[in-house]
Enzyme design. Structure first.
Site, PDB file in Angstrom:
ATOM      1  NE  ARG A  84      -4.614   9.920  12.949  1.00 46.45           N
ATOM      2  CZ  ARG A  84      -5.347   9.125  12.182  1.00 46.45           C
ATOM      3  NH1 ARG A  84      -6.339   9.632  11.468  1.00 46.45           N
ATOM      4  NH2 ARG A  84      -5.108   7.825  12.119  1.00 46.45           N
TER       5      ARG A  84
ATOM      6  CE1 TYR B 155      -6.709  12.555   6.590  1.00 43.15           C
ATOM      7  CE2 TYR B 155      -6.902  11.063   4.709  1.00 43.15           C
ATOM      8  CZ  TYR B 155      -7.464  11.701   5.794  1.00 43.15           C
ATOM      9  OH  TYR B 155      -8.789  11.497   6.095  1.00 43.15           O
TER      10      TYR B 155
ATOM     11  CE  LYS C 211       8.043  14.464  -5.673  1.00 41.73           C
ATOM     12  NZ  LYS C 211       6.579  14.723  -5.531  1.00 41.73           N
TER      13      LYS C 211
ATOM     14  CG  ASP D 238      10.507   6.092 -13.032  1.00 39.73           C
ATOM     15  OD1 ASP D 238       9.489   6.137 -12.309  1.00 39.73           O
ATOM     16  OD2 ASP D 238      10.496   5.636 -14.196  1.00 39.73           O
TER      17      ASP D 238
ATOM     18  CD  GLU E  75      -1.885   4.307   3.805  1.00 43.50           C
ATOM     19  OE1 GLU E  75      -3.026   4.770   4.010  1.00 43.50           O
ATOM     20  OE2 GLU E  75      -0.857   4.773   4.325  1.00 43.50           O
TER      21      GLU E  75
ATOM     22  CB  CYS F  52      -6.784   4.575   0.967  1.00 44.96           C
ATOM     23  SG  CYS F  52      -6.080   4.706   2.625  1.00 44.96           S
ATOM     24  CB  THR F  53      -9.702   3.804   5.304  1.00 42.53           C
ATOM     25  OG1 THR F  53      -9.665   5.183   5.698  1.00 42.53           O
ATOM     26  CG2 THR F  53      -8.314   3.206   5.427  1.00 42.53           C
TER      27      THR F  53
ATOM     28  CD  GLU G 208      -9.369   3.796  -3.984  1.00 42.41           C
ATOM     29  OE1 GLU G 208      -9.244   4.004  -2.767  1.00 42.41           O
ATOM     30  OE2 GLU G 208      -8.415   3.521  -4.739  1.00 42.41           O
TER      31      GLU G 208
END
EC number: 1.2.1.9
Length: 476
Positions: free
Chosen positions: A103, A155, A177, A215, A250, A284-285, A377
């Site tokens: 993909r 992912y 990163k 950071d 995201e 996340c989905t 979550e």
């Protein structure tokens, strides 16, 4: 001795003085080590990228697209080899891991083609003001500069490629990163771009400890754009550090599947299970709660339970449906949510079982809004059913979440489905399908604490470019 993987910096593969050992979540096997970069090494990465950008942006879209197509071809060629490493590194089923690589190649190809289709425009001043009819504006899109792409563990290749390809085709240079757990996979992705022959400095990688460079890589003055996928707390921190620079975030989600009384329950059950338990819920989905009309709840719970009981539990190399979570901390958090629901009276339809990081799929009915599982979550294989008595109640519960990524609505009443979709405070609503990312030419975004900015190949290209207008006064 396991392999020492290297960072790709300014066209060369480099080690650092220190290293980070990477272990397989499923077995504890040492998979190799990646460099632990210092701040001084980050400086060199960014300086190299900045030096390379002028020549890279000077290339035509067609010339840049050729490099991307080559990288995509290499990923397709090596999909099984890379997928095998990815499967071990993040405990993802082998077939799914190979699918992720494929993909990613498809996204890179599509980004190359989408970039070639970019067009500018010419505007006439007289369209607004008769006195300006001699003025003409030539409007073009230009790269923002250096893009810092930060990908997540779940992912590490796909959600790196979806950042890198739109950035590169637009004329930007990139520093990737990858996540610590997923960094080997990220460096294998870098090998494809290196073999494709990208000019030195155009694409680079950074691995290291968050305590040392976390950071620093974000705050650095060389960075022009930050594209991050990960948790909401980290995303909020990055947003604070970014200051006035543009960002793409995201973040987390608490996606609801709303099931109405006229829904096809077999279709709903199939999509709920696939959406909730895919990659052990570490998406996340993922479907993270089911808001079902009480009158049909018993039937739906029965259908979902039967499908969940057929899921396989085991190791990623066996292509099990449910594999170990990414680490002990993640498994402990999921267990905490489960225990809270148990203590507060939720009905455990499929009981909790844990062996190390491996949590078997759990299904709860009669979850109420005073339970953590209704709002937090889990990022694990646990799904709560919350019974509701009206569409309005389902919308209210869904919208009370601090997140606003996606939602699903299952019904055969399409006018009502659109009405509900308009009221849900999320980036995407799926009708009669599970929540999911894609297809990748669609916009992908989150409301509230689920993110900032719009992804999807075309939208990502637009986000990582800026508009420049050159005005001619032909009267002079």
């Amino acid at each position: 001795m396991t392999k020492q993987y290297k960072n790709y910096v300014n066209g060369e593969w480099k080690l650092s003085k220190e290293e980070i050992k990477i272990y397989a979540p499923a077995t504890g096997e040492e998979l190799g080590s990646v460099p632990a970069m210092s701040q001084e090494e980050v400086d060199y990465v960014y300086a190299s990228a900045k030096a390379a950008q002028k020549a890279w942006r000077a290339l035509s879209y067609v010339e840049r697209a050729e490099y991307l197509h080559k990288a995509a071809d290499i990923l397709m060629r090596d999909a099984e080899k890379i997928g095998a490493v990815l499967s071990k590194e993040i405990a993802k089923g082998y077939k799914s891991a190979v699918g992720e690589v494929i993909r990613t190649a498809e996204i890179i190809n599509y980004a190359a083609e989408e970039g070639v289709r970019l067009e500018g425009e010419v505007l006439e001043g007289g369209s607004f003001d008769p006195a300006s009819k001699k003025k003409i504006a030539i409007v073009r899109r230009e790269p923002v500069g250096l893009v810092l792409a930060i990908s997540p563990f779940n992912y590490p290749i796909n959600l790196a490629g979806s950042k890198i390809a739109p950035a590169l085709i637009s004329g930007n240079v990139v520093a990737l990163k990858p996540p610590t757990q997923g960094s080997i996979s990220g460096l294998l992705l870098a090998e494809a771009f290196a073999e494709a022959g990208l000019p030195a400095g155009v694409f680079n990688t950074i691995t290291g400890r968050g305590s040392v460079i976390g950071d620093y890589i974000v705050e650095h003055e060389a960075v022009n754009y930050i594209n991050f996928t990960g948790s909401t707390p980290v995303g909020e921190h990055i947003g604070h550090l970014a200051g006035m620079r543009p960002i793409m975030l995201e973040l987390g989600g608490k996606d609801s599947a709303i099931i109405l009384e006229d829904a096809d329950l077999d279709l709903a059950a199939k999509n709920i299970v696939a959406g909730a338990y895919g990659y052990s819920g570490q998406r996340c989905t993922a479907v993270k709660r089911v808001l079902v009309m009480d009158s049909i709840a018993d039937k739906l719970v029965e259908k979902v339970s039967a499908l969940v009981n057929n899921l396989t539990v085991g190791m990623p190399e066996d292509n099990a449906d449910i594999t170990p979570l990414i680490d002990t901390k993640a498994a402990d958090y999921v267990e905490g949510l489960i225990k809270d629901a148990q203590e507060k009276g939720a009905k455990e339809v499929i009981s909790f079982k844990r062996e190390g990081n491996l949590i078997s799929p759990v299904l709860f009915d009669n979850v109420t809004t005073d339970m953590r599982l209704a709002w937090e979550e889990p990022f694990g294989p646990v799904l709560p059913f919350i019974r509701v008595n009206s569409v309005e109640e389902a919308i209210e519960i869904s919208n009370k979440s601090e997140y606003g990524l996606q939602a699903s609505v299952f019904t055969n009443n399409f006018p009502l489905a659109f009405k509900i979709a308009e009221q849900l405070e999320v980036g995407t609503v799926h009708i009669n399908n599970k929540t999911q990312r894609g297809t990748d030419n669609f916009p992908f975004l989150g409301a509230k604490k689920s993110g900032a900015g719009v992804q999807g190949v075309k939208y990502s290209i637009e986000a990582m470019t800026t508009v420049k207008s050159t005005v001619f006064d032909i009267a002079k």
